[in-house]
Design an enzyme around this catalytic site. Structure first.
Site, PDB file in Angstrom:
ATOM      1  CG  ASP A 247       0.019   2.868  -7.793  1.00 36.24           C
ATOM      2  OD1 ASP A 247       0.626   3.210  -8.820  1.00 36.24           O
ATOM      3  OD2 ASP A 247      -0.556   1.768  -7.669  1.00 36.24           O
ATOM      4  CD1 TRP A 248      -2.841  -2.953  -4.893  1.00 34.28           C
ATOM      5  CD2 TRP A 248      -3.569  -0.928  -5.417  1.00 34.28           C
ATOM      6  NE1 TRP A 248      -4.206  -3.029  -5.020  1.00 34.28           N
ATOM      7  CE2 TRP A 248      -4.692  -1.794  -5.310  1.00 34.28           C
ATOM      8  CE3 TRP A 248      -3.823   0.422  -5.712  1.00 34.28           C
ATOM      9  CZ2 TRP A 248      -6.011  -1.368  -5.509  1.00 34.28           C
ATOM     10  CZ3 TRP A 248      -5.134   0.844  -5.912  1.00 34.28           C
ATOM     11  CH2 TRP A 248      -6.203  -0.031  -5.814  1.00 34.28           C
TER      12      TRP A 248
END
Ligand code: GLC
Length: 732
Positions: A247-248
């Site tokens: 995920d970011w």
């Protein structure tokens, strides 16, 4: 190709192009190589190109309700780049209609392809463990079979259009509080049977091109650094072949992520690149591991639209998508109550459309699951087009009130749920007049929800005092004249209903039904569409009835952890932990087994017609699977569709088991009055098993099983026992 790459190029390929925005710490910014802006402005991220070898960069965009990109572009003044806002994940799942969801996936895929996007960061499918989870709106259900099969349908739809999917957030990211640092502690049985099972189903049946690991830790390590989760389970046990991305800014140790089998670090930072290069040069990271990861990324590139150099028009067919969004919105709506024939509304009824929520449709949630839509169809518009009228002056009155109240609200960042304004208080005399002049009262209760923050109890899960007062006074005024009150719930997740439900003659759970909201709701209220959605969550009588309420959302361990990644600075990212002590007792597994009264059970939903179930057949003769079939007949006055759910009750061996577990489901076609359809179900024998942590195996005990087909988990219509002679066990 791998052999031809330099170390720098390899490291760039396993870390994204990077993101640069004000406030992002320097070492979190990657030298954006061929910035994203040049390809698709507003997309979430992109991989790095290596032009000399013909390796294009891939564009990755959110999200579960449609393509999220900037609606305008610096280099294209005057043009717009909108995408369709489809219903939220929970609404799609509430349709229980795999083929519909696959169509939605295909439509999102078409729009993504038109905009030159290679991978869509959807489906989001974490289990609805507790109603206050901030992103539940993006997710599907409290049950892993619904969740996994609906997600698989979305994946198939997307990927049949040549656009990759990303099964997320793998795993146990069930709430937002301290999501980027919290250690989630779950016993292996609950993990396998509840929190991983949906991902397993999607991985096996949908074959998503990518998986997105979650922000949090699982039983110690970050999921993005967990070799057990990403390699032993996902690849070795489930046979997954694609790419795992973070995920970011998720996780912490880039080298550990490389080793664990998290092949792509998004959005990519200079810090990660330096760390990986140093680890290879310092002998800490085996170059073969890096090459393995690069190979997997290149395999993704080779199947991408970018590599095939497919053209894109930047002009998706938004009209066709809008029609589908409206259909999907209506199909996901759940009729919770309908007494005295309140619904469908009488043709051309004069309405008193009340509640500020009636004048501000919430099409979807906020954060990465949002979509930059061209419009949202309002409820007054939708009802007007369907032939209904509203009391004179009411819309203008609410419009004025809403703008006055909104002007007083503190500014909220675009990516956070907007604060709700208080309910407009109407004078009793005005309500009396409305009750005298109008035929039916319709009150909408609206709720937003979104990424980064969890929901709250007061005024979110529970009604506000103003909402309660409006319902009470409207009910009093209209019931005094023998007229009806219809409540529409335009919400993103479970709310409390027991304390006020008696005031309403009908309750339509519309969810956040996408950009065509007003039309989709009018379709159901008018009877143009017979509601066929069913709950994928239990609506409990109170929050404390959910076992997860005890420890939610967890506890912080130390003060601010300077190392904890909190790149946006908008969420507290402190060392924290939560223990899922409720184990497998999530949702109906708890409520049914422990015989807890609920407001509305899992799988519940009314129709404007009635259905009969008969002719159940169960064939458990073949070792590998159980086959069942049931005939559904429309025994009521109008055409409709029925969702039939197959639950299995298993004999107890060494393990205590839920009273019943959903093992299959199906939805009929539109059946005319008197028409029947036989639905067929297949249950893999492996799915009759429970996970025995002490043996590390799935175990199906011998004994008498009961296969039950119901209109909801608490409305079993037909059932039949079948015997299992001996124990079966299966490797995980
Ligand atoms: C967000 C979300 C994830 C999204 C990604 C890119 O923080 O957790 O669902 O796909 O970052 O926007």
């Amino acid at each position: 190709m791998v052999a031809a790459l330099t170390l720098q190029e390899k490291v760039a390929l396993v870390t994204g192009q990077g993101m640069a925005f004000p406030g992002l710490p320097e070492d979190m910014q990657a030298p954006a190589v061929g910035s994203i802006e040049n390809k698709v402005e507003g997309a979430a991220g992109a991989t790095v190109a290596v032009p000399r070898l013909g390796i294009p960069s891939l564009v990755l965009a959110d999200g579960p309700a449609g393509v999220r990109i900037s609606p305008t572009r610096k280099d294209a003044p005057g043009r717009s780049f909108h995408a369709t806002g489809f219903p939220i994940g929970t609404a799609l799942a509430s349709s229980w209609d795999r083929s519909l969801v696959q169509q939605v996936g295909a439509a999102i895929g078409d729009e993504a392809a038109a905009y030159g996007i290679d991978v869509m960061l959807t489906p989001a499918q974490n289990i609805h463990r507790y109603p206050l989870g901030g992103r539940n709106y993006e997710y599907y259900a409290e049950d892993p079979v619904v969740s996994g099969q609906i997600a698989a349908a979305l994946v198939k739809g997307l990927q049949e259009r040549g656009v990759g999917a990303s099964m997320k957030h793998y795993a146990v990211n069930n709430h937002e509080w301290n999501r980027s640092t919290i250690n989630v502690k779950v016993d292996e049985r609950a993990l396998r049977e509840i929190y991983l099972k949906g991902f397993e189903i999607t991985a096996r049946e949908g074959q998503p091109w990518t998986v997105m690991s979650s922000y949090n830790k699982l039983n110690g390590p970050y999921t993005s650094e967990s070799h057990w989760l990403l390699t032993d389970v996902l690849r070795a046990q489930w046979g997954y072949q694609g790419v795992v991305m973070t995920d970011w800014f998720g996780g912490h140790d880039a080298v550990a992520q490389m080793q664990a089998g998290n092949e792509l670090l998004m959005p990519g930072t200079g810090k990660q690149r330096k760390a990986i290069v140093a680890a290879v040069e310092g002998g800490e990271l085996d170059p073969a591991i890096l090459d393995r990861n690069v190979t997997r990324v290149l395999e993704l590139v080779l199947r991408s639209r970018a590599f095939k150099q497919l053209p894109h028009s930047d002009q998706p067919d938004l009209k066709a998508s809008a029609v589908l969004s409206r259909t999907a919105g209506a199909q996901g709506m759940v009729l919770l109550k309908n007494e005295g024939g309140a619904l469908p509304l009488p043709a051309a009824a004069r309405l008193a459309l009340l509640g500020h929520g009636s004048y501000e449709m919430i099409a979807g949630g906020t954060g990465s699951g949002d979509v930059n839509k061209a419009y949202i169809v309002g409820l007054p518009q939708g009802l007007g087009k369907a032939g209904f009228s509203n009391a004179d002056g009411l819309e203008a009155r609410y419009a004025r009130y809403i703008s006055q109240q909104k002007a007083k609200l503190p500014k909220t960042e675009w990516y956070l749920p907007q604060q709700r304004i208080p309910e407009l208080e109407l004078a009793p005399a005005q309500l009396q007049r409305l009750a005298a002049e109008q035929d039916v009262a319709v009150v909408t209760i609206g709720r937003g929800s979104g990424e980064f923050v969890d929901r709250s109890t007061e005024g979110d899960f529970s009604l506000t005092a103003g909402e309660r007062q409006l319902l009470q006074q409207t009910a009093d005024a209209f019931h005094a004249r023998g007229k009806k009150l219809v409540v529409v719930l335009n919400i993103g997740g479970v709310i409390e209903t027991a304390s006020w439900g008696a005031l309403a003659d009908a309750i339509l759970l519309a969810w956040q039904p996408g950009q065509e909201a007003g039309d989709a709701i009018a379709d159901v209220l008018s009877g143009a569409v017979n509601p066929s959605g069913k709950l994928t969550d239990t609506f409990a009588l109170q929050l404390s009835d959910y076992p997860a309420s005890k420890g939610f959302p967890g506890k912080e361990l130390l003060g601010p952890d300077p190392d904890a990644p909190s790149p946006f600075g908008i969420r507290t990212a402190r060392e924290a932990e939560v223990s899922y002590d409720d184990g497998i007792w999530v949702g109906y597994r708890h409520f049914d087994t422990h015989k807890v009264a609920v407001a509305y059970p899992f799988g519940f939903g009314l129709s404007y017609t009635t259905f009969d179930y008969d002719g159940l057949t169960v064939d458990a003769s073949s070792e590998g699977r159980v086959r069942a079939s049931v005939r559904i007949t429309n025994t009521g006055p109008t055409a409709g569709r029925e969702v039939a759910q197959v639950y299995v009750s298993a004999p107890h061996g060494a393990l205590q088991k839920p009273a019943q577990e959903l093992r299959a489901f199906g939805k009929t076609d539109l059946l005319q009055p008197g028409q029947s359809q036989v639905l067929q179900f297949e249950i893999d024998a492996r799915d009759l098993a429970s996970f025995d942590s002490s043996r590390g195996r799935w175990v199906a005990d011998p004994g008498s099983y009961s296969l039950r087909v119901g209109a909801s988990s608490r409305d079993i219509r037909v059932q039949q026992a079948f015997e299992k002679e001996q124990e079966s066990e299966y490797a995980p």
